[in-house]
Enzyme design. Structure first.
Site, mmCIF file in Angstrom:
data_model
loop_
_atom_site.group_PDB
_atom_site.id
_atom_site.type_symbol
_atom_site.label_atom_id
_atom_site.label_comp_id
_atom_site.label_asym_id
_atom_site.label_seq_id
_atom_site.Cartn_x
_atom_site.Cartn_y
_atom_site.Cartn_z
ATOM 1 N N TYR A 93 0.837 -1.195 0.000
ATOM 2 C CA TYR A 93 0.000 0.000 0.000
ATOM 3 C C TYR A 93 0.875 1.249 0.000
ATOM 4 O O TYR A 93 1.438 1.615 1.033
ATOM 5 C CB TYR A 93 -0.896 0.006 1.241
ATOM 6 C CG TYR A 93 -2.087 -0.928 1.181
ATOM 7 C CD1 TYR A 93 -2.352 -1.691 0.046
ATOM 8 C CD2 TYR A 93 -2.967 -1.033 2.245
ATOM 9 C CE1 TYR A 93 -3.447 -2.529 -0.017
ATOM 10 C CE2 TYR A 93 -4.071 -1.877 2.189
ATOM 11 C CZ TYR A 93 -4.304 -2.617 1.060
ATOM 12 O OH TYR A 93 -5.392 -3.439 0.999
ATOM 13 N N LYS B 198 -1.110 -8.257 -2.791
ATOM 14 C CA LYS B 198 -2.404 -7.626 -2.588
ATOM 15 C C LYS B 198 -2.261 -6.128 -2.735
ATOM 16 O O LYS B 198 -1.456 -5.501 -2.034
ATOM 17 C CB LYS B 198 -2.888 -7.957 -1.181
ATOM 18 C CG LYS B 198 -4.121 -7.236 -0.840
ATOM 19 C CD LYS B 198 -4.482 -7.447 0.592
ATOM 20 C CE LYS B 198 -5.818 -6.823 0.777
ATOM 21 N NZ LYS B 198 -5.912 -6.110 2.021
HETATM 22 P P1 FBP Z 1 -11.063 -3.763 2.948
HETATM 23 O O1 FBP Z 1 -11.697 -4.614 1.879
HETATM 24 O O2 FBP Z 1 -11.912 -3.557 4.139
HETATM 25 O O3 FBP Z 1 -10.475 -2.481 2.386
HETATM 26 O O4 FBP Z 1 -9.857 -4.622 3.483
HETATM 27 C C1 FBP Z 1 -8.690 -4.720 2.792
HETATM 28 C C2 FBP Z 1 -7.560 -4.077 3.570
HETATM 29 O O5 FBP Z 1 -6.332 -4.295 2.942
HETATM 30 C C3 FBP Z 1 -7.442 -4.536 4.988
HETATM 31 O O6 FBP Z 1 -6.693 -5.709 5.098
HETATM 32 C C4 FBP Z 1 -6.839 -3.329 5.641
HETATM 33 O O7 FBP Z 1 -7.136 -3.234 6.967
HETATM 34 C C5 FBP Z 1 -7.522 -2.236 4.913
HETATM 35 O O8 FBP Z 1 -7.769 -2.684 3.619
HETATM 36 C C6 FBP Z 1 -6.707 -0.992 4.883
HETATM 37 O O9 FBP Z 1 -7.487 -0.002 4.332
HETATM 38 P P2 FBP Z 1 -7.002 1.486 4.305
HETATM 39 O O10 FBP Z 1 -5.771 1.487 3.503
HETATM 40 O O11 FBP Z 1 -8.173 2.158 3.661
HETATM 41 O O12 FBP Z 1 -6.769 1.895 5.707
#
Ligand code: FBP
Length: 306
Positions: free
Chosen positions: A171, A204
């Site tokens: 991310y 992911k």
């Molecule tokens: P969601 O489908 O709820 O977005 O979950 C995927 C995820 O990767 C979770 O594992 C993580 O907690 C969340 O998204 C993080 O979301 P953000 O970057 O919006 O805080």
């Protein structure tokens, strides 16, 4: 159950892995309604750490109980369930052997001011709980990304030696990136590629937008006419950036979308682009259980036909 040709092909992508890791990949790829298709639908429930308990579970209070999520993943016929240590410990024995689990090894939280994560579990925990995989988040772009990548290196080495699968949440976030930049196509593809380079078996990322962010990359995307108008084109590009499609790449769900049909339409476009699957948290467990099961059923159907 005999594995399918599709699963055999996927195992062939992971040339260096030991039988334990391949066996755990098979556990996920031969589980639930998508068994044998080469596709995965995963339930991630680490949002309690990331966003806090009420933001995560007040919409559907059944979700405060960790066992709810094991049962949801099992009843929906999903491929795996991912959660932090405490969540898995609260159901690991009751649900042992019924759904492959991914131990989320590090987490951030909304009280922290820094774009960093703490490691909250160990490989010994993953083995003790019978997990198939570890999950680890990196924030490419943050001031801490090098330390995170080094932590991942150590944990991935240990996990692979122990026969576990490594799933990397990649991310992008940090000072160079505004909100639009975090999901820009070039950034998303870059983040996915770095996860592949760090040795992830399963990558992911968030679905990318058609924006571009890094000036040096924009030039190349434009000169090379890399298609990005549709979601399917953008997904295809991200998948190509993960070793020409020789890694499993799954896309996250994001905030709870009230309009199920539009959410499902996006999942269809992601599947059309060649994604390996979906990892959908809030859109699953924040809906009432019946609605969640119906919606997950539609996602599974999309990937079964993909
Ligand atoms: P969601 O489908 O709820 O977005 O979950 C995927 C995820 O990767 C979770 O594992 C993580 O907690 C969340 O998204 C993080 O979301 P953000 O970057 O919006 O805080």
């Amino acid at each position: 159950m005999a594995i399918t040709e599709k699963v055999r092909t996927i195992l062939g992508w992971y040339e260096s892995d030991n039988p334990g890791t391949k066996g755990n990949l098979v556990r996920m790829l031969m589980q639930g309604k998508l068994a044998g298709t080469g596709k995965l639908v995963i339930l991630p429930v680490d949002q309690g750490f990331e966003h806090g308990p009420a933001r995560s579970f007040a919409a559907n209070p059944a979700g405060y109980d960790p066992r709810y999520h094991f049962q949801l993943a099992i009843d929906a016929g999903l491929s795996a369930y991912a959660a932090p240590l405490g969540m898995l410990e609260a159901g690991a024995a009751e649900f042992a052997g019924q759904i492959p689990t991914i131990l989320k090894m590090n987490s951030s939280n909304s009280l922290a001011t820094e774009k960093d994560q703490a490691v909250t579990a160990s490989i010994a925990d993953a083995l003790r709980l019978g997990c198939s995989a570890i999950g680890f988040t990196i924030y490419p772009g943050s001031e801490y990304c090098f330390a995170q990548m080094e932590e991942l290196r150590e944990l991935a080495e240990e996990a692979k030696a122990a026969g576990l699968v490594v799933v990397v949440w990649s991310y992008p976030r940090g000072p160079l990136l505004d909100k639009a930049g975090e999901t820009a196509l070039d950034i998303c593809a870059y983040a996915a590629h770095m996860a592949a380079l760090a040795g992830a078996h399963i990558i992911k990322v968030k679905p990318p937008t058609d924006k571009l962010s890094l000036p040096a990359a924009i030039k190349v995307y434009e000169e090379q006419h890399i298609p990005r108008a549709t979601m399917a084109e953008r997904i295809a590009h991200v998948v190509q950036c993960c070793f020409a499609g020789r890694r499993l790449v799954v896309f996250s769900g994001g905030d709870n979308v009230k309009d199920t049909d539009s959410f499902i339409a996006t999942i269809q476009q992601i599947a059309d682009g060649g994604a390996s699957g979906a990892i959908v948290g809030r859109n699953s467990f924040q809906r009432p259980r019946d609605e969640a099961l119906a919606m997950l059923g539609r996602i599974v159907d999309i990937y079964a036909k993909a």
